[in-house]
Enzyme design. Structure first.
Site, PDB file in Angstrom:
ATOM      1  CB  VAL A 151     -41.040  58.717 -37.816  1.00  0.00           C
ATOM      2  CG1 VAL A 151     -40.235  59.581 -36.853  1.00  0.00           C
ATOM      3  CG2 VAL A 151     -40.387  58.649 -39.179  1.00  0.00           C
ATOM      4  CD  GLU A 152     -41.160  54.991 -42.807  1.00  0.00           C
ATOM      5  OE1 GLU A 152     -41.530  53.986 -43.423  1.00  0.00           O
ATOM      6  OE2 GLU A 152     -40.300  55.764 -43.256  1.00  0.00           O
ATOM      7  CG  MET A 153     -43.822  49.778 -39.797  1.00  0.00           C
ATOM      8  SD  MET A 153     -43.464  48.455 -40.947  1.00  0.00           S
ATOM      9  CE  MET A 153     -44.898  48.527 -41.990  1.00  0.00           C
TER      10      MET A 153
END
Lengths: 279, 358
Positions: free
Chosen positions: B146-148
């Site tokens: 859900v980030e990078m």
């Protein structure tokens, strides 16, 4: 099982020392045990949070509408009304800004004819052994204008209390029960509502806000539907009661409690009056 | 006997396999990278203790510069839309002004982005302390879906395609392939330079400048430290010579409750499985806090006044609430306001060379 097998293997090895192969076996076992220990943490389930099994609900008592009785009445203040006291909200500028004029403290609100508002009237005894249909609608309490709205409310055991904050400041609602679980929770501005319930009857639970000392509310928790909070005229009505003998109690936050016994015949409508003595 | 050996070995292998699937992928181990250049001293500003530096990753001018470039480079996210700075933005005190940060493809994280500022002093990283070092921390968001949402080989491939990066990695770590590990080490070294001190508070308490703080902030500091008033310093430590404003521990304040009063995030418990850690989160460091709204691990509080009111209210009750969290309803309006004024005095000076590379 797995651990047991490993221990057996290890024990067998301890008996015959020396061989490199056996040493490596021990290493494997130890590694396996360590790996298993390392993994086990992830597999644990939360047992602490699991709830006890709910008991089957007892049968609901049938009330025949043809014979149901009603108690109506009035809660009055006998004597001098105390002078109105305004609340000092200067501790919180945002709160003061929400009100144009003075805000008065509501511990005694009496009408022109002495009718007392915010009295909680309920059947204190006479309903033992009966079970009533659960209430479906939540009871609402709002933190508005840096006061609790309403000042006094009644709720059933297990009924949802929905708590909202309509103010531009944080509140932290804190019911202070004796027989129920105590809790407090902050609601910053625009925070979502809370839904709580009380597990046991308790008349009354004082409620404060941990942030604003002047905020007060009282919650009456009962295990039946026969309760009311008086309005401005001090009037109440308890309807749909099965015929029988009851003790009715009126609670008022400053003056305490009064009770009366009533015997209700089938379809009766009985009027009673509670008179609290002023100063 | 042989069967037993075999089955024990298989069992061990099976257990290892089941474990290893949970861990992030690391590149095939070559020798641990080592920074090549001359070690530089990261100077701590007034009010901060010496910067702890791991033996295996002493900061050099080259690793710091490389880490700074990587920190602001969106190419390390899978679709080249997000850099570290997207959620740890110097404009917002190296944090994010949003309650939850945006990851790639509009995905949202579940916790408020903590600031990078002074994270060099955190003994454990992340709100739940799941990373033991800044090096390990830096690897987290790159691989977090859900980030990078990137994986190590692809990050390495992408960076290796850039001749400038190849030269910079060679300069920093000596000739060799660009690895995830080297990138994380460089970013960690850069992050160790993102220090904020020399704030009005530091100049007042540690610099001998009695005029550095306003009267309200001085009163607020007293409330902050007084065990009978705010008692904030019981966790947000203030020392004799310096102040980290953290005990580097994890506490349950009851922040992050659902409507029914259940904790929505178990915090440290998910890492340790210790009952005492249920709903506990790392003590924030408070420096530059006026710039890092919203607050708490769930970003639920928008203003410093809401934060002070949260503590005045005694947090939210739950079975694991820290014993130090008690209602502060004895604080007067003035004392509550002074606490906010004091917190605002913790905005310090960042070094000039921690922003995006021009």
């Amino acid at each position: 099982m797995r651990t047991g097998a490993l221990i057996t293997v290890a024990r067998k090895n301890r008996a015959a020392k020396g061989s490199a192969a056996r040493l490596s076996l021990i290493t494997i076992c130890v590694l396996a045990a360590l790996a298993a220990a390392g993994c086990s943490g992830e597999k644990k389930t939360e047992t602490a949070a699991s709830k006890p099994e709910e008991k089957a609900a007892p049968a609901v008592t049938k009330i025949d509408p043809a014979t149901a009785a009603t108690v109506t009445g009035k809660v009055k203040l006998d004597g001098k009304r105390p002078a109105k006291k305004s609340i000092n909200m200067s501790e919180e500028a945002e709160c003061r800004r929400l009100h144009k004029g003075a805000v008065y403290e509501e511990s005694v609100v009496a009408g022109a004819d002495g009718g007392l508002a915010y009295a909680f009237v309920y059947v204190k005894s006479g309903l033992e052994g009966k079970t009533f249909e659960a209430a479906k609608e939540p009871v609402k309490i709002d933190q508005r204008g840096c006061t609790f709205q309403p000042r006094v409310l009644g709720i059933r055991v297990g009924q949802t209390l929905s708590v909202s904050n309509s103010d531009p400041v944080s509140h932290n609602i804190h019911p202070m029960p004796k027989d129920n679980r105590e809790w407090n929770q902050q609601q910053p501005p625009q925070a979502p509502g809370l839904e709580r319930e009380f597990a046991r009857p308790e008349v009354m639970i004082p409620v404060k806000c941990n942030v604003h000392a002047w905020m007060r509310s009282y919650i009456g928790v009962v295990d039946h539907p026969y309760f009311a909070v008086t309005g401005e005229q001090g009037v109440f009505e308890l309807k749909g009661l099965p015929p029988g003998e009851y003790t009715i109690e009126a609670w008022q936050e400053k003056y305490g409690t009064l009770e009366q016994k009533v015997t209700l015949a089938a379809s009766a409508s009985q009027a009673i009056e509670f008179k609290f003595k002023g100063e | 006997m042989r069967t037993i050996i075999l089955s024990a070995a298989l069992m061990a292998a099976a257990i290892f396999t089941s474990c290893s699937t949970k861990k992030p992928e690391y590149p095939a181990a070559e020798a641990t990278p080592k920074p090549l250049g001359a070690v530089v001293e990261i100077k701590a500003p007034l009010g901060l203790p010496p910067v702890p530096v791991p033996a295996g990753n002493p900061p050099t001018a080259e690793t710091i510069a490389l880490g700074r470039k990587l920190f602001y480079d969106k190419r390390i996210s899978v679709d080249a839309t997000i850099s570290c700075a997207s959620c740890h933005d110097p404009k917002f005190g190296f944090a994010d002004a949003k309650q939850f940060s945006d990851g790639v493809g509009g995905k949202k994280g579940g916790r408020n982005a903590p600031t990078v500022i002074n994270s060099a002093y955190s003994t454990l990283q992340f709100w739940d302390g799941r990373a033991p070092s800044l090096e390990k921390q830096a690897e987290g968001p790159m691989g977090n879906p859900v980030e990078m949402a990137h994986n190590a080989p692809d990050v390495e491939k992408k960076l290796s395609a850039d001749p400038v990066y190849r030269a910079e990695f060679d300069k920093a770590f000596g000739p060799g392939p660009i690895t995830y590990e080297k990138a994380s080490m460089a970013m960690a070294s850069f992050e160790r330079t993102v220090l904020s001190g020399n704030s009005p508070f530091d100049r007042y308490l540690y610099g001998g400048d009695k005029k550095a703080l306003s009267a309200g902030a001085i009163r607020g500091l007293a409330v902050f430290r007084d065990a009978k008033k705010g008692n904030c310093a019981v966790c947000h430590s203030v020392g004799e010579k310096d102040a980290l404003f953290t005990d580097n521990k994890f506490h349950n304040l009851g922040a992050g409750m659902d409507a029914k009063g259940e904790l929505t995030d178990l915090g440290r418990f998910a890492v340790t499985n210790q009952e005492a850690d249920r709903g506990a989160f790392r003590t924030s460091m408070l420096r530059d806090i006026a710039q890092t709204a919203p607050y708490m691990h769930d970003g639920s509080l928008k203003t410093l006044k809401d934060v002070v009111d949260f503590y005045v209210g005694g947090g939210n009750s739950n079975p694991n609430r820290d014993k130090e969290i008690k209602s502060l309803d004895h604080l007067t309006k003035q004392e509550r306001a002074d606490l906010v004024t004091f917190l605002e005095s913790l905005t310090g000076e960042l070094p000039s060379n921690v922003g995006p590379v021009q």
